[in-house]
Design a protein around this motif. Structure first.
Motif, short mmCIF file in Angstrom:
data_model
loop_
_atom_site.label_atom_id
_atom_site.label_comp_id
_atom_site.label_asym_id
_atom_site.label_seq_id
_atom_site.Cartn_x
_atom_site.Cartn_y
_atom_site.Cartn_z
N VAL A 1 0.87 -1.23 0.14
CA VAL A 1 -0.17 0.06 0.06
C VAL A 1 0.86 1.29 0.03
O VAL A 1 1.72 1.45 0.92
N ASP A 2 0.84 2.05 -1.20
CA ASP A 2 1.69 3.25 -1.12
C ASP A 2 1.24 4.37 -0.30
O ASP A 2 -0.05 4.86 -0.93
N VAL A 3 1.82 4.56 0.68
CA VAL A 3 1.44 5.85 1.51
C VAL A 3 1.77 6.96 0.85
O VAL A 3 1.26 8.30 1.31
N LEU A 4 2.48 7.11 -0.35
CA LEU A 4 2.72 8.47 -0.76
C LEU A 4 1.60 9.06 -1.57
O LEU A 4 1.63 10.07 -2.04
N GLN A 5 0.72 8.21 -1.95
CA GLN A 5 -0.50 8.60 -2.54
C GLN A 5 -1.53 9.51 -1.92
O GLN A 5 -2.39 10.14 -2.42
N ASP A 6 -1.40 9.61 -0.61
CA ASP A 6 -2.30 10.25 0.39
C ASP A 6 -1.80 10.85 1.73
O ASP A 6 -1.25 9.87 2.45
N ASP A 7 -1.61 11.84 1.86
CA ASP A 7 -1.04 12.42 3.13
C ASP A 7 -1.76 11.77 4.24
O ASP A 7 -1.10 11.65 5.28
N GLY A 8 -3.02 11.94 4.31
CA GLY A 8 -3.80 11.35 5.43
C GLY A 8 -3.41 9.84 5.69
O GLY A 8 -3.46 9.40 6.93
N LEU A 9 -3.08 9.17 4.75
CA LEU A 9 -2.87 7.70 4.79
C LEU A 9 -1.54 7.67 5.38
O LEU A 9 -1.17 6.97 6.43
N ARG A 10 -0.49 8.36 4.96
CA ARG A 10 0.90 8.52 5.42
C ARG A 10 1.01 8.82 6.97
O ARG A 10 1.64 8.53 7.73
N ASP A 11 0.28 9.90 7.44
CA ASP A 11 -0.03 10.30 8.58
C ASP A 11 -0.83 9.20 9.41
O ASP A 11 -0.37 8.88 10.77
N GLY A 12 -1.69 8.74 8.77
CA GLY A 12 -2.60 7.88 9.60
C GLY A 12 -2.13 6.49 9.96
O GLY A 12 -2.51 5.97 11.31
N ILE A 13 -0.99 6.06 9.17
CA ILE A 13 -0.67 4.78 9.50
C ILE A 13 0.31 4.84 10.47
O ILE A 13 0.27 4.01 11.68
N LYS A 14 0.96 5.69 10.84
CA LYS A 14 1.93 6.17 11.84
C LYS A 14 0.91 6.32 13.21
O LYS A 14 1.36 5.83 14.17
N ALA A 15 -0.01 7.07 13.01
CA ALA A 15 -1.02 7.09 14.29
C ALA A 15 -1.75 5.74 14.81
O ALA A 15 -1.75 5.34 15.65
N PHE A 16 -1.94 4.91 13.64
CA PHE A 16 -2.84 3.68 13.69
C PHE A 16 -2.01 2.75 14.66
O PHE A 16 -2.36 1.76 15.49
N THR A 17 -0.62 2.73 14.47
CA THR A 17 0.16 1.60 15.16
C THR A 17 0.92 2.56 16.21
O THR A 17 1.90 1.69 17.10
N ASP A 18 0.76 3.74 16.11
CA ASP A 18 1.90 4.55 17.28
C ASP A 18 3.46 4.11 16.73
O ASP A 18 4.03 3.96 17.72
N TRP A 19 3.51 4.33 15.61
CA TRP A 19 4.97 3.68 15.07
C TRP A 19 5.50 5.02 14.06
O TRP A 19 4.64 5.29 13.16
N PRO A 20 6.65 5.53 14.55
CA PRO A 20 6.98 6.65 13.58
C PRO A 20 7.43 6.63 12.14
O PRO A 20 7.46 7.53 11.54
N THR A 21 7.67 5.29 11.59
CA THR A 21 8.23 5.15 10.44
C THR A 21 7.38 4.31 9.57
O THR A 21 6.70 3.62 10.06
N ILE A 22 7.67 4.46 8.15
CA ILE A 22 7.24 3.68 7.06
C ILE A 22 8.50 2.98 6.57
O ILE A 22 9.63 3.64 6.28
N PRO A 23 8.64 1.82 6.24
CA PRO A 23 7.45 1.01 5.91
C PRO A 23 6.92 0.29 7.20
O PRO A 23 7.71 0.20 8.23
N LEU B 1 5.04 -3.58 8.30
CA LEU B 1 4.29 -4.89 7.91
C LEU B 1 3.71 -5.33 9.08
O LEU B 1 3.84 -5.32 10.15
N TYR B 2 2.52 -5.82 8.30
CA TYR B 2 1.54 -6.50 9.04
C TYR B 2 1.31 -7.91 8.60
O TYR B 2 1.21 -8.27 7.25
N ILE B 3 1.23 -8.94 9.61
CA ILE B 3 1.33 -10.47 9.27
C ILE B 3 -0.14 -10.85 10.12
O ILE B 3 -0.11 -10.76 11.23
N LYS B 4 -1.15 -11.31 9.19
CA LYS B 4 -2.37 -11.75 9.78
C LYS B 4 -3.08 -10.81 10.73
O LYS B 4 -3.28 -11.42 11.80
N GLY B 5 -3.05 -9.61 10.55
CA GLY B 5 -3.48 -8.53 11.51
C GLY B 5 -2.75 -7.98 12.39
O GLY B 5 -3.16 -7.21 13.10
N GLU B 6 -1.51 -8.41 12.43
CA GLU B 6 -0.74 -8.30 13.40
C GLU B 6 0.54 -7.30 12.98
O GLU B 6 1.10 -7.76 12.01
N PHE B 7 0.56 -6.14 13.62
CA PHE B 7 1.85 -5.18 13.40
C PHE B 7 2.96 -5.88 13.75
O PHE B 7 3.35 -6.30 14.90
#
Length: 117
Positions: A57-79, A81-87
């Motif tokens: 999933v390309d987070v560069l396509q959407d600033d909201g997604l790029r920021d949202g994924i960091k908030a979703f996991t409380d993890w500051p960097t990209i990429p 990885l999720y395996i079977k729903g687990e961060f």
């Protein structure tokens, strides 16, 4: 997970749905065929090496997604990885797990087929 009211936030809902719909998801900069940062490229190379199918999933396509994924996991960097729903983690963690054989073991434990089985 430290998010609040996932259903009220369309970005978090999208992330949750992507993670629920696919056994292995890599939120990354760019695409698996054309990563746009070295860390995303490394994660793709490792996943390709173990022969696991994954969705990028390309987070560069959407600033909201790029920021949202960091908030979703409380993890500051990209990429991420999720395996079977687990961060699982970011590029460094994925590399360390791969080198130690832990990534392959986790995939097997979660029932995710790899090309190395």
């Amino acid at each position: 997970m430290t998010d609040t009211a996932t259903s009220a936030d369309p970005i978090h809902a999208f992330i949750a749905q992507a993670v629920a719909d696919h056994p292995v998801v890599l939120f990354m900069k760019g695409t698996p065929d054309a990563p746009r940062c070295g860390f995303s490229s490394l994660a793709v190379q490792i996943l390709d090496h173990v022969g696991v199918e994954f969705v990028g999933v390309d987070v560069l396509q959407d600033d909201g997604l790029r920021d949202g994924i960091k908030a979703f996991t409380d993890w500051p960097t990209i990429p991420q990885l999720y395996i079977k729903g687990e961060f699982v983690g970011g590029s460094d963690i994925v590399r360390e797990m791969f080198q130690a054989g832990e990534l392959q073991a986790l995939l097997t434990e979660k029932g995710v087929p790899t090309g190395q089985g």
